[in-house]
Design a protein around this motif. Structure first.
Motif: not given
Length: 372
Positions: A182-211
């Motif tokens: 998500e950050q790469q286009p604005q923070y490091a646009p010069e990087l030749d980033l080809r793709g990302v694999a992300a498993g078991g993502v903690v996408a919403d820390p608020g929901a997780l902490i409450e759980e």
């Protein structure tokens, strides 16, 4: 002479006069030998400049080149591998553990090395370095910057200046990988980033902490409180903490993940705060809302995967992130596994590497403009 990789090692000391270097600049390096890591060739511990939640700071990591691979001509691509949560302090940083042959995620790193990839492993914001305070656990932007700046710093090593890169991680490492996308286009646009694999993502820390608060994983809720307090220190985030809570934070900030889980098992955050649900305080609601993944659209393809029986990070969080990315036109793939949190990490590894291999064979497809 101080033993390399210990918390008393001068190599990891932060400069006393602050940091005056552009993000991604390699500050120092030293060679290490990783004889116990399958597929490893020459390797270095590195310190580089990055940007934390609001200010420049140094960060540490490890860069490992592959041993010679038959048929490989020229330098291979770079994988930035994001480890899952190792702890808040002490000797639990991946660069320390790799040097001692104790890194628990060595199998995933070895799988990439055997493909002929160089693997760069960030320690994460404030972990590994001395004098910076506890690890900024769950701080999405700071973690993403540490990933992207390590990719930048790796280009200063021999033959790696033009290598394409991919990013992979699981659990909190998956969260960091997704934030890097998500950050790469604005923070490091010069990087030749080809793709990302992300498993078991903690996408919403608020929901997780409450759980998990007050249950068997309660130590991770406390770690999240400490890590985000460090990342958002410019806000009055500790106004709810009692005197007893401040003592606990001081003690927990030096513990690894195993010690945190054992010491604070089934101890709710309300025990250390002035209210039983500190995550519902207005300031903490702002912090946790700001740490929700999916607020920006990656411009590279993303592979998400999750365990259907994940008792730590519910699969619904991964599916919600997939739906959010899909709604803004991200090039996506999804795979779920009929197994647990730990099981999905193991079962999903081979497909993650295969998917990243495919990403490296093509340029990213342009995504829709950034969405907030």
């Amino acid at each position: 002479m101080t033993e390399p990789g210990t918390i008393d090692d001068d190599f990891y000391r932060s400069p006393d006069d602050g940091l005056d270097a552009p993000a991604g600049q390699l500050l120092r390096r030293r060679p290490i030998t990783l004889t116990g890591l399958r597929g490893a060739g020459p390797a270095w511990q590195v310190v580089y400049a990055t940007t934390g939640s609001r200010a420049p700071m140094p960060a540490s990591g490890t860069v490992i080149t592959p041993s010679p691979v038959a048929g490989l001509t020229g330098p291979g691509p770079v994988l930035v591998y994001c480890p899952s949560f190792h702890g808040l302090g002490g000797r639990c940083a991946p660069s320390h553990l790799l040097a001692g042959g104790r890194e628990p995620e060595s199998e995933s790193i070895a799988a990439a090395l055997e493909r002929g990839w160089t693997v760069a492993v960030p320690d994460g914001p404030c972990l590994g370095m001395t004098g910076l305070g506890p690890h900024q656990f769950l701080a999405g932007a700071a973690g993403a910057h540490a990933v992207l700046d390590l990719a930048r710093a790796t280009r200063a090593l021999p033959d790696l200046d033009a290598a394409p890169c991919v990013v992979w991680g699981y659990a909190d490492g998956g969260r960091t990988a997704a934030w890097a996308a998500e950050q790469q286009p604005q923070y490091a646009p010069e990087l030749d980033l080809r793709g990302v694999a992300a498993g078991g993502v903690v996408a919403d820390p608020g929901a997780l902490i409450e759980e998990i608060d007050g249950g068997p994983w309660a130590g991770l809720a406390l770690a999240g409180l400490i890590g985000l307090s460090r990342a958002y220190a410019y806000l009055p985030v500790r106004h709810l903490i009692t005197d007893a809570g401040r003592e606990v934070i001081e003690q927990a900030g030096a513990l690894d993940a195993a010690a945190l889980l054992v010491t604070y098992r089934e101890q709710p955050l309300g025990k250390w705060c002035e209210r039983p649900d500190p995550w519902n305080d207005p300031i903490w609601r702002y912090v946790l809302a700001n740490e929700t993944s999916g607020r920006f659209a990656p411009k590279v393809p993303v592979h998400l995967y999750h365990g259907l029986k994940d008792a730590l990070v519910p699969v619904i969080l991964g599916r919600q992130l997939f739906a959010q990315y899909r709604s803004v036109g991200v090039d996506l793939s999804w795979r779920d596994y009929a197994t647990s949190h730990v099981g999905a990490a193991k079962d999903g590894a081979a497909e993650a590497v295969a998917t990243l291999t495919g990403y490296l064979q093509r340029r990213p497809t342009p995504a829709h403009p950034q969405t907030t």
